[in-house]
Design a protein around this motif. Structure first.
Motif, PDB file in Angstrom:
ATOM      1  N   GLY A 240       0.833  -1.196   0.000  1.00 54.22           N
ATOM      2  CA  GLY A 240       0.000   0.000   0.000  1.00 54.22           C
ATOM      3  C   GLY A 240       0.864   1.241   0.000  1.00 54.22           C
ATOM      4  O   GLY A 240       0.677   2.154   0.808  1.00 54.22           O
TER       5      GLY A 240
ATOM      6  N   ASP B 261       0.716  -1.324  -4.645  1.00 53.83           N
ATOM      7  CA  ASP B 261      -0.503  -0.614  -4.284  1.00 53.83           C
ATOM      8  C   ASP B 261      -1.584  -1.067  -5.256  1.00 53.83           C
ATOM      9  O   ASP B 261      -1.287  -1.396  -6.412  1.00 53.83           O
ATOM     10  CB  ASP B 261      -0.299   0.904  -4.382  1.00 53.83           C
ATOM     11  CG  ASP B 261      -1.384   1.687  -3.640  1.00 53.83           C
ATOM     12  OD1 ASP B 261      -1.095   2.193  -2.544  1.00 53.83           O
ATOM     13  OD2 ASP B 261      -2.515   1.794  -4.162  1.00 53.83           O
ATOM     14  N   GLN B 262      -2.835  -1.080  -4.799  1.00 54.26           N
ATOM     15  CA  GLN B 262      -3.910  -1.510  -5.697  1.00 54.26           C
ATOM     16  C   GLN B 262      -4.273  -0.440  -6.720  1.00 54.26           C
ATOM     17  O   GLN B 262      -4.961  -0.726  -7.692  1.00 54.26           O
ATOM     18  CB  GLN B 262      -5.150  -1.902  -4.902  1.00 54.26           C
ATOM     19  CG  GLN B 262      -5.906  -0.756  -4.259  1.00 54.26           C
ATOM     20  CD  GLN B 262      -7.254  -1.205  -3.716  1.00 54.26           C
ATOM     21  OE1 GLN B 262      -7.681  -2.350  -3.931  1.00 54.26           O
ATOM     22  NE2 GLN B 262      -7.929  -0.326  -3.014  1.00 54.26           N
TER      23      GLN B 262
ATOM     24  N   ARG C 210      -3.039  -5.975  -4.657  1.00 49.56           N
ATOM     25  CA  ARG C 210      -3.774  -5.813  -3.408  1.00 49.56           C
ATOM     26  C   ARG C 210      -3.045  -6.552  -2.288  1.00 49.56           C
ATOM     27  O   ARG C 210      -2.411  -7.585  -2.536  1.00 49.56           O
ATOM     28  CB  ARG C 210      -5.190  -6.380  -3.531  1.00 49.56           C
ATOM     29  CG  ARG C 210      -6.093  -5.647  -4.506  1.00 49.56           C
ATOM     30  CD  ARG C 210      -7.430  -6.376  -4.631  1.00 49.56           C
ATOM     31  NE  ARG C 210      -8.111  -6.441  -3.344  1.00 49.56           N
ATOM     32  CZ  ARG C 210      -9.135  -5.650  -2.992  1.00 49.56           C
ATOM     33  NH1 ARG C 210      -9.574  -4.735  -3.838  1.00 49.56           N
ATOM     34  NH2 ARG C 210      -9.712  -5.781  -1.819  1.00 49.56           N
ATOM     35  N   VAL C 211      -3.168  -6.051  -1.072  1.00 46.72           N
ATOM     36  CA  VAL C 211      -2.509  -6.689   0.054  1.00 46.72           C
ATOM     37  C   VAL C 211      -3.079  -8.081   0.306  1.00 46.72           C
ATOM     38  O   VAL C 211      -2.364  -8.981   0.782  1.00 46.72           O
ATOM     39  CB  VAL C 211      -2.642  -5.818   1.329  1.00 46.72           C
ATOM     40  CG1 VAL C 211      -4.093  -5.670   1.768  1.00 46.72           C
ATOM     41  CG2 VAL C 211      -1.790  -6.384   2.472  1.00 46.72           C
TER      42      VAL C 211
ATOM     43  N   ALA D 138       3.378  -2.049   6.256  1.00 48.74           N
ATOM     44  CA  ALA D 138       2.012  -1.831   5.763  1.00 48.74           C
ATOM     45  C   ALA D 138       1.471  -0.566   6.434  1.00 48.74           C
ATOM     46  O   ALA D 138       0.970  -0.614   7.554  1.00 48.74           O
ATOM     47  CB  ALA D 138       1.125  -3.033   6.069  1.00 48.74           C
TER      48      ALA D 138
ATOM     49  N   VAL E  26      -2.924   0.660   5.093  1.00 53.28           N
ATOM     50  CA  VAL E  26      -3.528  -0.167   4.052  1.00 53.28           C
ATOM     51  C   VAL E  26      -4.566  -1.140   4.607  1.00 53.28           C
ATOM     52  O   VAL E  26      -5.588  -1.399   3.964  1.00 53.28           O
ATOM     53  CB  VAL E  26      -2.440  -0.922   3.246  1.00 53.28           C
ATOM     54  CG1 VAL E  26      -1.669  -1.880   4.136  1.00 53.28           C
ATOM     55  CG2 VAL E  26      -3.051  -1.666   2.072  1.00 53.28           C
TER      56      VAL E  26
ATOM     57  N   TYR F 295      -8.326  -0.349   4.727  1.00 49.59           N
ATOM     58  CA  TYR F 295      -9.072  -0.357   3.477  1.00 49.59           C
ATOM     59  C   TYR F 295      -9.247  -1.758   2.903  1.00 49.59           C
ATOM     60  O   TYR F 295      -9.845  -1.912   1.842  1.00 49.59           O
ATOM     61  CB  TYR F 295      -8.347   0.496   2.434  1.00 49.59           C
ATOM     62  CG  TYR F 295      -8.290   1.960   2.777  1.00 49.59           C
ATOM     63  CD1 TYR F 295      -9.328   2.822   2.416  1.00 49.59           C
ATOM     64  CD2 TYR F 295      -7.198   2.500   3.441  1.00 49.59           C
ATOM     65  CE1 TYR F 295      -9.275   4.172   2.709  1.00 49.59           C
ATOM     66  CE2 TYR F 295      -7.141   3.852   3.745  1.00 49.59           C
ATOM     67  CZ  TYR F 295      -8.181   4.675   3.376  1.00 49.59           C
ATOM     68  OH  TYR F 295      -8.128   6.016   3.681  1.00 49.59           O
TER      69      TYR F 295
END
Length: 283
Positions: free
Chosen positions: A72, A96-97, A121-122, A137, A140, A143
């Motif tokens: 993120g 990061d997304q 995505r994480v 992180a 992140v 979310y």
């Protein structure tokens, strides 16, 4: 974070609605630029980011060298900071997304051969098991699906490796006032203004789901991580909208960010906290 785009979580929203609310915040290059700009100046968001960067920096200071993953990563503020302050300590990977955020991070880290950036995505990262010595992180898990995100973080960090996770503090006076009073009132004001044809205020639902410290520690243990240290950051006695009054006496935080962190939950817990952990060697 104090922004018209950062409001309390819509806990009744389904996963698709939440994902859409999260994704909509950082779709464009302008969104990424605006986010990076919020680190500057004297607004509450700048105070928050300054304090968070200090807390993360201190957590990494005594940590291992080697491969570091910034999950993120946003527009690459931590990446740039590490390149400027510890260029030889880490081989950095960041994800990061948001493609817009990765573009911004790419531009910010331009010229460095030590950074690999990717959209991910994480909850589902394209990295090998036990690959990283350090995983950070920042902002992140609020979310994301925090449980799935922690499992992925535990998967990609090596046994004994360091994990540093930040989380908004839902039990702080600041967040309770912001999420339960300030933003709801702002939404009501926005609706009235729209009826009058003079819209000026808004507070969009962000999809944030903050987790208390004790629960996050339990979730870490469930994924094979052993929590170690915890620090509250962005410690402030002010609550919204009082903290938006830019007084000279409240500007010491940029020159002395160490005064914005505390390991005590009293008398004024921070608006967020950071937990460090190690992956168990038997996990």
């Amino acid at each position: 974070m104090a922004s018209s785009r950062i409001a309390w979580a819509n806990r009744r929203a389904g996963s698709p609605a939440r994902d859409a609310a999260v994704a909509a915040q950082y779709l464009t290059s302008d969104d990424a630029t605006s986010y990076a700009a919020s680190y500057e100046g004297w607004r509450p968001a700048a105070r928050y980011y300054c304090s968070r960067l200090y807390a993360v920096d201190e957590a990494l200071r005594a940590g291992p060298r080697g491969r570091l993953l910034d999950v993120g990563c946003g527009p690459g503020m931590l990446v740039r900071h590490l390149l400027d302050t510890r260029p030889e300590k880490f081989q950095i990977t960041a994800c990061d997304q948001s493609a817009a955020m990765i573009d911004a991070a790419t531009a910010r880290s331009k010229g460095s051969g030590h950074v690999e950036l990717t959209v991910a995505r994480v909850e589902k990262m394209p990295f090998p098991d036990k690959h990283f010595d350090v995983v950070v992180a920042m902002g992140v898990l609020e979310y994301a699906d925090a449980g799935d995100g922690l499992r992925e973080i535990a998967r990609v960090v090596r046994p004994g490796g360091l994990v540093a996770v930040t989380m908004l503090n839902p039990l702080s006076p600041y967040r309770l006032v912001e999420w339960c009073l300030y933003w709801p009132l702002l939404r009501v004001l926005g609706r009235v203004e729209r009826l009058l044809g003079t819209p000026r205020h808004a507070a969009d639902v962000s999809g944030i789901r903050a987790i208390p410290l004790a629960r996050l520690r339990r979730m870490m243990r469930d994924t094979g991580l052993t929590p170690q240290d915890a620090v509250h950051y962005d410690v402030t006695p002010l609550v919204p909208p009082l903290d938006r009054l830019a007084r000279r006496w409240s500007r010491k935080w940029r020159a002395h960010p160490e005064r914005t962190v505390s390991r005590r939950a009293r008398p004024w817990p921070g608006t967020a906290y950071l937990v460090t952990a190690r992956r168990r060697t038997d996990a």
